[in-house]
Scaffold this motif. Structure first.
Motif, PDB file in Angstrom:
ATOM      1  N   ILE A 192       0.817  -1.214   0.000  1.00  0.00           N
ATOM      2  CA  ILE A 192       0.000   0.000   0.000  1.00  0.00           C
ATOM      3  C   ILE A 192       0.851   1.264   0.000  1.00  0.00           C
ATOM      4  O   ILE A 192       0.359   2.352   0.277  1.00  0.00           O
ATOM      5  CB  ILE A 192      -0.999   0.025   1.175  1.00  0.00           C
ATOM      6  CG1 ILE A 192      -0.274  -0.114   2.515  1.00  0.00           C
ATOM      7  CG2 ILE A 192      -2.043  -1.056   1.016  1.00  0.00           C
ATOM      8  CD1 ILE A 192      -1.198  -0.046   3.708  1.00  0.00           C
ATOM      9  N   ASN A 239      -3.147  -6.114   8.207  1.00  0.00           N
ATOM     10  CA  ASN A 239      -3.413  -4.937   7.379  1.00  0.00           C
ATOM     11  C   ASN A 239      -2.315  -3.889   7.407  1.00  0.00           C
ATOM     12  O   ASN A 239      -2.485  -2.796   6.876  1.00  0.00           O
ATOM     13  CB  ASN A 239      -4.756  -4.301   7.788  1.00  0.00           C
ATOM     14  CG  ASN A 239      -4.802  -3.960   9.257  1.00  0.00           C
ATOM     15  OD1 ASN A 239      -3.762  -3.812   9.910  1.00  0.00           O
ATOM     16  ND2 ASN A 239      -5.994  -3.848   9.809  1.00  0.00           N
ATOM     17  N   THR A 280     -15.259  -5.051  -5.046  1.00  0.00           N
ATOM     18  CA  THR A 280     -14.461  -5.358  -3.869  1.00  0.00           C
ATOM     19  C   THR A 280     -14.711  -6.741  -3.303  1.00  0.00           C
ATOM     20  O   THR A 280     -13.876  -7.312  -2.637  1.00  0.00           O
ATOM     21  CB  THR A 280     -14.768  -4.350  -2.747  1.00  0.00           C
ATOM     22  OG1 THR A 280     -16.185  -4.326  -2.552  1.00  0.00           O
ATOM     23  CG2 THR A 280     -14.291  -2.979  -3.139  1.00  0.00           C
ATOM     24  N   ASN A 298      -8.658   8.024   4.407  1.00  0.00           N
ATOM     25  CA  ASN A 298      -7.412   7.676   3.734  1.00  0.00           C
ATOM     26  C   ASN A 298      -6.465   8.857   3.677  1.00  0.00           C
ATOM     27  O   ASN A 298      -5.287   8.691   3.382  1.00  0.00           O
ATOM     28  CB  ASN A 298      -7.687   7.188   2.300  1.00  0.00           C
ATOM     29  CG  ASN A 298      -8.073   5.719   2.266  1.00  0.00           C
ATOM     30  OD1 ASN A 298      -7.605   4.935   3.088  1.00  0.00           O
ATOM     31  ND2 ASN A 298      -8.931   5.361   1.334  1.00  0.00           N
ATOM     32  N   ARG A 340     -12.341  -2.967   3.391  1.00  0.00           N
ATOM     33  CA  ARG A 340     -12.349  -4.015   2.363  1.00  0.00           C
ATOM     34  C   ARG A 340     -13.636  -3.958   1.547  1.00  0.00           C
ATOM     35  O   ARG A 340     -13.633  -4.194   0.346  1.00  0.00           O
ATOM     36  CB  ARG A 340     -12.205  -5.399   3.000  1.00  0.00           C
ATOM     37  CG  ARG A 340     -10.795  -5.666   3.504  1.00  0.00           C
ATOM     38  CD  ARG A 340     -10.641  -7.111   3.948  1.00  0.00           C
ATOM     39  NE  ARG A 340      -9.458  -7.275   4.784  1.00  0.00           N
ATOM     40  CZ  ARG A 340      -8.229  -7.484   4.320  1.00  0.00           C
ATOM     41  NH1 ARG A 340      -8.024  -7.543   3.027  1.00  0.00           N
ATOM     42  NH2 ARG A 340      -7.212  -7.624   5.153  1.00  0.00           N
ATOM     43  N   GLN A 360      -9.141  -2.183   0.061  1.00  0.00           N
ATOM     44  CA  GLN A 360      -7.920  -2.044   0.850  1.00  0.00           C
ATOM     45  C   GLN A 360      -8.127  -2.662   2.228  1.00  0.00           C
ATOM     46  O   GLN A 360      -9.231  -2.694   2.747  1.00  0.00           O
ATOM     47  CB  GLN A 360      -7.516  -0.565   0.968  1.00  0.00           C
ATOM     48  CG  GLN A 360      -8.588   0.292   1.598  1.00  0.00           C
ATOM     49  CD  GLN A 360      -8.271   1.781   1.587  1.00  0.00           C
ATOM     50  OE1 GLN A 360      -9.141   2.598   1.363  1.00  0.00           O
ATOM     51  NE2 GLN A 360      -7.044   2.143   1.840  1.00  0.00           N
ATOM     52  N   THR A 388      -6.135   4.289   5.680  1.00  0.00           N
ATOM     53  CA  THR A 388      -4.821   4.751   6.099  1.00  0.00           C
ATOM     54  C   THR A 388      -4.844   5.215   7.556  1.00  0.00           C
ATOM     55  O   THR A 388      -3.930   4.956   8.316  1.00  0.00           O
ATOM     56  CB  THR A 388      -4.344   5.896   5.190  1.00  0.00           C
ATOM     57  OG1 THR A 388      -4.436   5.462   3.838  1.00  0.00           O
ATOM     58  CG2 THR A 388      -2.915   6.282   5.494  1.00  0.00           C
TER      59      THR A 388
END
Lengths: 151, 418
Positions: A46, A109, B7, B192, B231, B236, B240
């Motif tokens: 990522i 993750n 997804t 994110n 997800r 992802q 983040t």
């Protein structure tokens, strides 16, 4: 009746009558194998950079090599902070590198847990800095994990 | 065509207990709905003990008023806001702007649509309907980037510098809430971009608004929802930033606004109350074949896609009577929903409710007449031949500004045979 009372009253009247039990157990088996490697793989996928090293002394060298050119760097490792007496978080706007210590990493993750104390009490620090470097201990050896901001 | 990420296929492979997580999440949410009042009271008490001011808003106007009152009490003019579909639902921005407040949406996608004066077209990816050239044009007009630029890195850097100024200059920051934890009085905000955090940790006042269905009982439940959320939204593993807010920093004010705005009415509907389990992930939107063809704006609702279809008629049945018919009932939404909402069943049920209420306005005879015409083989064949002919020989007849379908969409190529 104010809004609060009105809302609570309506909710009490309209909520479903049957009771659904809360799940008792929320636990799953743990990931096997090399967790540090799984963590590094996910983090790299990522966009983070991971540097692993067995020797803590190498870390200082690695930091110098990668970030030595940056002017305004702060480090909060080992309880030391080069940041004292900052009353206003806006004063941190010029920071180019923040080096923090993470409590633990999550292999599934690539996440790292940081508390307010790990930020030296400056909540905005990991966000306002241009570059962020986080130390993570991998059991007996040091693992240096680094996230680079999108540029 | 809107390319939102598909997804679902990846997640079960990456997380072996995916189906168990979905079942747990569904159970936790269903349990909570039956005890909403007590969990909300517990949350309020704990939050207040931590120094957070808790407000209750019965409707959108009430919510907007609370925000304005806080701004005016301090004499503030400038605020930043991270993504909150609730504030879209309440039409907060136009209300504040009318009252002299500068509101900057700081999620990159939201900022883009804000500059373009458009509503978001997807709850997670607000600007998904735009091409990068269009973003380049918008930034050239408002941020002074080079004309014709479309490199994502260049454009993102320009946005980043622009937004950084806004964060630093803001008096007040507003965020949404992904999960509010009754046990602790704390709440979690997932982004994110860290824009919720940049706003909240610099501003002297932080307001977090939430629909009351965002409440979950315990901290440990976050371990279920945070593994499902990102997800389901984008594929992802996690956003983040997943930021856990507990109390204001020293010298700061922190407020939480708990909003109803029609949710308690939905709670009363036995066939539809499970739509309140929604965690606003967008998985149903991503998978919907109708959404992919028509895009988010065609739902004329803050929240689009399948979940929008089952929430909107509760808010305004007349205006949204057409939405339950914007579906093939394929059921893909139900299959990807991380909290197991029976979305397509609810879509079908809304059709019954809406029709019985005499909407969307066609009589049974008119509908039968239309159906007869549409399935008549001669009609189908004539329409098909004509459109294929026009697409091939005179595409400008269909591809022009008078054709509403053509605005922001491309038409398919004609098939070879006429």
């Amino acid at each position: 009746m104010n809004s609060r009372e009105k809302m609570l009253d309506t909710i009490r009247r309209n909520k479903p009558s049957g009771a659904v039990a809360l799940p008792e157990k929320i636990a799953f088996g743990y990931l096997d194998g090399d967790l540090a490697r799984a963590f590094s793989e996910v983090l790299r996928s990522i966009g983070g950079e991971v540097i692993g090293t067995e020797n803590p002394a190498d870390i200082e060298l690695a930091l110098q090599k990668r970030f030595g050119h940056l002017k305004n760097a702060v480090s909060l490792l080992n309880g030391h902070s080069s940041l004292k007496n900052i009353a206003d978080p806006h004063e941190l706007a010029g920071i180019e590198l923040a080096v923090l210590q993470g409590r633990f990493g999550v292999a599934e993750n690539g996440a790292v847990w940081l508390t307010e104390a790990d930020m030296g009490g400056h909540r905005v620090l990991p966000f306002i800095t241009q570059h962020l470097a986080i130390f993570l201990k991998k059991r007996t050896s040091w693992q240096y994990a680094r996230g680079i901001r999108a540029h | 065509m809107v390319r939102a990420p598909e997804t679902r296929p990846r997640s079960p492979g990456q997380v072996p207990e995916w189906e168990s997580l979905r079942e747990l999440a569904s159970q936790i949410k269903e349990h909570t709905l039956a005890r909403l009042d007590s969990y909300l009271l517990e949350f309020e008490r704990k939050a207040q003990e931590n120094g957070i001011q808790v407000h209750w808003a019965a409707d959108a106007a009430g919510h907007n008023r609370i925000v304005l009152d806080i701004l005016q009490k301090h004499g503030f003019r400038k605020m930043v806001k991270s993504k909150s579909m609730l504030t879209e639902e309440c039409h907060l921005n136009p209300f504040l702007e009318k009252n002299g407040i500068e509101v900057v949406d700081t999620d990159l996608g939201e900022r883009i649509v804000q500059l373009r004066k458009e509503p978001p077209s997807h709850i997670v990816l607000p600007a998904i309907h735009l091409k990068r050239q269009e973003v380049g044009d918008t930034f050239h007009e408002h941020l002074g980037t080079e004309a014709g630029a479309s490199d994502p890195q260049y454009l993102t850097e320009a946005a980043r510098q622009h937004l950084r100024e806004k964060f630093i200059g803001a008096d007040l920051a507003m965020t949404g809430v992904n999960f509010a934890v009754a046990e602790t009085g704390g709440f979690v905000v997932c982004t994110n971009e860290g824009n919720a955090d940049m706003g909240a940790h610099l501003a002297g006042v932080h307001i977090a608004c939430m629909g009351f269905e965002k409440i979950i009982p315990k901290t440990e439940h976050l371990g279920v929802f945070l593994r499902l959320l990102a997800r389901s939204a984008t594929g992802q593993p996690v956003t983040t930033y997943s930021s856990h807010f507990q109390k204001p920093r020293p010298g700061q004010e922190m407020h939480v606004i708990i909003v109803d705005n029609g949710r308690s009415a939905q709670l009363a509907r036995p066939g539809f109350r499970h739509s309140l389990k929604c965690i606003r992930c967008g998985a149903c939107i991503n998978t919907c074949p109708v959404y992919r063809r028509s895009g988010g704006h065609s739902y004329h609702n803050a929240v689009s896609g399948p979940i929008g279809i089952i929430l909107a008629p509760n808010l305004d049945m007349k205006k949204n009577a057409d939405l339950p018919f914007a579906s093939t009932l394929c059921g893909s939404c139900t299959h990807v929903c991380p909290v197991k909402i029976d979305i397509h069943d609810q879509i079908w049920r809304w059709r019954q409710v809406v029709t019985e209420a005499g909407m969307p306005g066609f009589s049974k005879m008119e509908r039968q007449d239309f159906a007869n015409r549409v399935i008549e083989p001669g009609n189908v064949s004539r329409c098909g031949k004509t459109s294929r002919f026009m697409l091939h020989f005179a595409p400008f007849l269909l591809k022009n500004r008078l054709n509403p379908w053509f605005k922001n969409r491309e038409l398919p190529a004609a098939a070879g045979k006429f």
